[in-house]
Design a protein around this motif. Structure first.
Motif, PDB file in Angstrom:
ATOM      1  N   LEU A   1     -21.935  77.894 172.655  1.00  0.00           N
ATOM      2  CA  LEU A   1     -22.990  76.867 172.190  1.00  0.00           C
ATOM      3  C   LEU A   1     -24.401  77.771 171.711  1.00  0.00           C
ATOM      4  CD1 LEU A   1     -22.828  75.109 175.636  1.00  0.00           C
ATOM      5  CD2 LEU A   1     -22.314  74.100 173.384  1.00  0.00           C
ATOM      6  N   SER A   2     -24.642  78.879 171.989  1.00  0.00           N
ATOM      7  CA  SER A   2     -25.835  79.685 171.519  1.00  0.00           C
ATOM      8  C   SER A   2     -25.356  79.814 169.816  1.00  0.00           C
ATOM      9  CB  SER A   2     -25.940  81.001 172.203  1.00  0.00           C
ATOM     10  OG  SER A   2     -27.047  81.826 171.719  1.00  0.00           O
ATOM     11  N   GLU A   3     -24.133  80.108 169.722  1.00  0.00           N
ATOM     12  CA  GLU A   3     -23.809  80.436 168.182  1.00  0.00           C
ATOM     13  C   GLU A   3     -24.060  79.129 167.597  1.00  0.00           C
ATOM     14  OE1 GLU A   3     -20.214  82.702 166.234  1.00  0.00           O
ATOM     15  OE2 GLU A   3     -19.578  80.995 167.731  1.00  0.00           O
ATOM     16  N   MET A   4     -23.581  77.900 167.929  1.00  0.00           N
ATOM     17  CA  MET A   4     -23.789  76.570 167.528  1.00  0.00           C
ATOM     18  C   MET A   4     -25.273  76.385 167.061  1.00  0.00           C
ATOM     19  SD  MET A   4     -20.912  74.347 169.130  1.00  0.00           S
ATOM     20  CE  MET A   4     -21.042  72.895 168.370  1.00  0.00           C
ATOM     21  N   ILE A   5     -26.235  76.595 168.170  1.00  0.00           N
ATOM     22  CA  ILE A   5     -27.662  76.393 167.959  1.00  0.00           C
ATOM     23  C   ILE A   5     -28.212  77.341 167.028  1.00  0.00           C
ATOM     24  CG2 ILE A   5     -29.729  76.795 169.086  1.00  0.00           C
ATOM     25  CD1 ILE A   5     -28.234  76.023 171.828  1.00  0.00           C
ATOM     26  N   LYS A   6     -27.724  78.524 166.843  1.00  0.00           N
ATOM     27  CA  LYS A   6     -28.289  79.523 165.713  1.00  0.00           C
ATOM     28  C   LYS A   6     -27.843  78.895 164.570  1.00  0.00           C
ATOM     29  CE  LYS A   6     -28.405  83.627 168.461  1.00  0.00           C
ATOM     30  NZ  LYS A   6     -27.912  84.874 168.770  1.00  0.00           N
ATOM     31  N   PHE A   7     -26.642  78.495 164.302  1.00  0.00           N
ATOM     32  CA  PHE A   7     -25.984  77.842 163.181  1.00  0.00           C
ATOM     33  C   PHE A   7     -26.940  76.532 162.830  1.00  0.00           C
ATOM     34  CE2 PHE A   7     -23.064  74.975 160.717  1.00  0.00           C
ATOM     35  CZ  PHE A   7     -23.005  75.928 159.493  1.00  0.00           C
ATOM     36  N   ALA A   8     -27.097  75.728 163.625  1.00  0.00           N
ATOM     37  CA  ALA A   8     -28.060  74.607 163.473  1.00  0.00           C
ATOM     38  C   ALA A   8     -29.329  74.757 162.938  1.00  0.00           C
ATOM     39  CB  ALA A   8     -27.987  73.553 164.358  1.00  0.00           C
ATOM     40  N   GLN A   9     -29.757  75.870 163.229  1.00  0.00           N
ATOM     41  CA  GLN A   9     -31.340  76.182 163.235  1.00  0.00           C
ATOM     42  C   GLN A   9     -31.147  77.090 161.697  1.00  0.00           C
ATOM     43  OE1 GLN A   9     -32.254  78.342 166.418  1.00  0.00           O
ATOM     44  NE2 GLN A   9     -33.175  76.625 167.411  1.00  0.00           N
ATOM     45  N   SER A  10     -30.212  77.716 161.066  1.00  0.00           N
ATOM     46  CA  SER A  10     -29.985  78.461 160.051  1.00  0.00           C
ATOM     47  C   SER A  10     -30.589  78.037 158.680  1.00  0.00           C
ATOM     48  CB  SER A  10     -28.594  78.873 159.626  1.00  0.00           C
ATOM     49  OG  SER A  10     -27.830  77.663 159.082  1.00  0.00           O
ATOM     50  N   ASP A  11     -30.875  76.472 158.687  1.00  0.00           N
ATOM     51  CA  ASP A  11     -31.453  75.913 157.373  1.00  0.00           C
ATOM     52  C   ASP A  11     -32.808  75.614 157.850  1.00  0.00           C
ATOM     53  OD1 ASP A  11     -31.233  73.723 158.927  1.00  0.00           O
ATOM     54  OD2 ASP A  11     -30.252  72.385 157.638  1.00  0.00           O
ATOM     55  N   LYS A  12     -33.417  76.179 159.044  1.00  0.00           N
ATOM     56  CA  LYS A  12     -34.718  76.261 159.494  1.00  0.00           C
ATOM     57  C   LYS A  12     -35.092  74.557 159.831  1.00  0.00           C
ATOM     58  CE  LYS A  12     -35.690  80.355 157.925  1.00  0.00           C
ATOM     59  NZ  LYS A  12     -34.752  81.197 158.511  1.00  0.00           N
ATOM     60  N   LYS A  13     -34.260  73.757 160.043  1.00  0.00           N
ATOM     61  CA  LYS A  13     -34.373  72.426 160.392  1.00  0.00           C
ATOM     62  C   LYS A  13     -33.154  72.348 161.720  1.00  0.00           C
ATOM     63  CE  LYS A  13     -34.801  70.975 155.852  1.00  0.00           C
ATOM     64  NZ  LYS A  13     -33.839  70.464 154.476  1.00  0.00           N
ATOM     65  N   PHE A  14     -33.800  71.864 162.856  1.00  0.00           N
ATOM     66  CA  PHE A  14     -33.041  71.815 163.964  1.00  0.00           C
ATOM     67  C   PHE A  14     -32.988  70.237 164.202  1.00  0.00           C
ATOM     68  CE2 PHE A  14     -31.844  72.874 168.401  1.00  0.00           C
ATOM     69  CZ  PHE A  14     -30.377  72.412 168.271  1.00  0.00           C
TER      70      PHE A  14
ATOM     71  N   ASP B   1     -31.371  73.621 176.482  1.00  0.00           N
ATOM     72  CA  ASP B   1     -32.635  73.797 176.319  1.00  0.00           C
ATOM     73  C   ASP B   1     -33.085  75.348 176.619  1.00  0.00           C
ATOM     74  OD1 ASP B   1     -32.805  71.137 175.695  1.00  0.00           O
ATOM     75  OD2 ASP B   1     -33.628  70.590 177.434  1.00  0.00           O
ATOM     76  N   MET B   2     -32.559  75.989 177.352  1.00  0.00           N
ATOM     77  CA  MET B   2     -32.729  77.475 177.691  1.00  0.00           C
ATOM     78  C   MET B   2     -32.050  78.249 176.461  1.00  0.00           C
ATOM     79  SD  MET B   2     -31.343  80.782 178.865  1.00  0.00           S
ATOM     80  CE  MET B   2     -29.840  79.802 179.210  1.00  0.00           C
ATOM     81  N   LEU B   3     -30.962  77.844 175.815  1.00  0.00           N
ATOM     82  CA  LEU B   3     -30.172  78.661 174.913  1.00  0.00           C
ATOM     83  C   LEU B   3     -31.172  78.429 173.658  1.00  0.00           C
ATOM     84  CD1 LEU B   3     -26.605  77.731 175.377  1.00  0.00           C
ATOM     85  CD2 LEU B   3     -28.043  79.950 176.009  1.00  0.00           C
ATOM     86  N   VAL B   4     -31.717  77.426 173.427  1.00  0.00           N
ATOM     87  CA  VAL B   4     -32.525  77.022 172.295  1.00  0.00           C
ATOM     88  C   VAL B   4     -33.559  78.087 172.242  1.00  0.00           C
ATOM     89  CG1 VAL B   4     -34.092  75.291 171.093  1.00  0.00           C
ATOM     90  CG2 VAL B   4     -31.693  74.712 171.932  1.00  0.00           C
ATOM     91  N   LYS B   5     -34.415  78.105 173.375  1.00  0.00           N
ATOM     92  CA  LYS B   5     -35.561  79.183 173.357  1.00  0.00           C
ATOM     93  C   LYS B   5     -35.101  80.535 173.331  1.00  0.00           C
ATOM     94  CE  LYS B   5     -38.301  75.776 175.684  1.00  0.00           C
ATOM     95  NZ  LYS B   5     -38.670  75.241 177.339  1.00  0.00           N
TER      96      LYS B   5
END
Length: 133
Positions: free
Chosen positions: A11-24, A47-51
Motif C-alpha cells: 500500500l505504501s508503494e501504491m501511495i508513493k506511485f500515486a504521488q509521483s506526478d505531484k498530484k494525489f 492515512d498514516m502511510l500517506v504521512k
C-alpha cells in the motif's frame, strides 16, 4: 497470503506511485482505500502511510509481483490520466520487481484496448505467460 508488513509495504508503494506526478487525487486515494479494505487494512493506517510510509518488502512469489503490478496499472488509470511521469515510474517499478521488460511494455500497450484501460486478469496472465515461456 501476505503478512501485515507486506500489506503495508504494498500500500505504501501504491501511495508513493500515486504521488509521483505531484498530484494525489481523490480517485487514487479511494482506489488505495478499496485495495486496503480487501487486504484488511484500516483507513487510519492508510492515512498514516500517506504521512510516513514504511520500508519496502520485496514479494517473493512472482504471482504476487504480477498482482502488485496489475494494481499499479489500475491505480495509474483510476483518474483516467496516465502521465509520462507515471508511465516511466511504473516501468521502473515493474523492472525493480523483477518483471520482464517485454511483458511490462505489452501490458502498457494492451491496456488501451480495454474500457477504462482495465486489462482483464486473464489477459494479464496471458501476457506474462507468453514472455516467461
Amino acid at each position: 497470503m501476505y503478512i501485515k508488513e507486506e500489506k503495508l509495504s504494498l500500500l505504501s508503494e501504491m501511495i508513493k506511485f500515486a504521488q509521483s506526478d505531484k498530484k494525489f487525487k481523490e480517485q487514487e486515494y479511494n482506489f488505495i482505500l478499496a485495495v486496503a479494505s480487501q487486504l484488511g487494512i484500516a483507513k487510519e493506517e492508510i492515512d498514516m502511510l500517506v504521512k510516513e510510509g514504511v520500508s519496502k518488502k520485496n514479494l517473493q512469489p512472482e504471482s504476487q509481483r504480477i498482482l502488485q503490478f496489475h494494481r499499479l496499472v489500475l491505480l495509474m488509470n483510476a483518474d483516467q490520466e496516465a502521465s509520462q511521469v507515471e508511465l516511466h515510474k511504473i516501468k521502473d517499478m515493474g523492472l525493480q520487481m523483477g518483471l520482464r521488460p517485454e511483458a511490462i511494455d505489452t501490458v502498457l500497450e494492451t491496456m488501451h484496448k480495454y474500457p477504462n484501460k482495465v486489462i482483464p486478469p486473464q489477459e494479464l496472465i496471458s501476457i506474462f505467460t507468453r514472455f516467461y515461456n
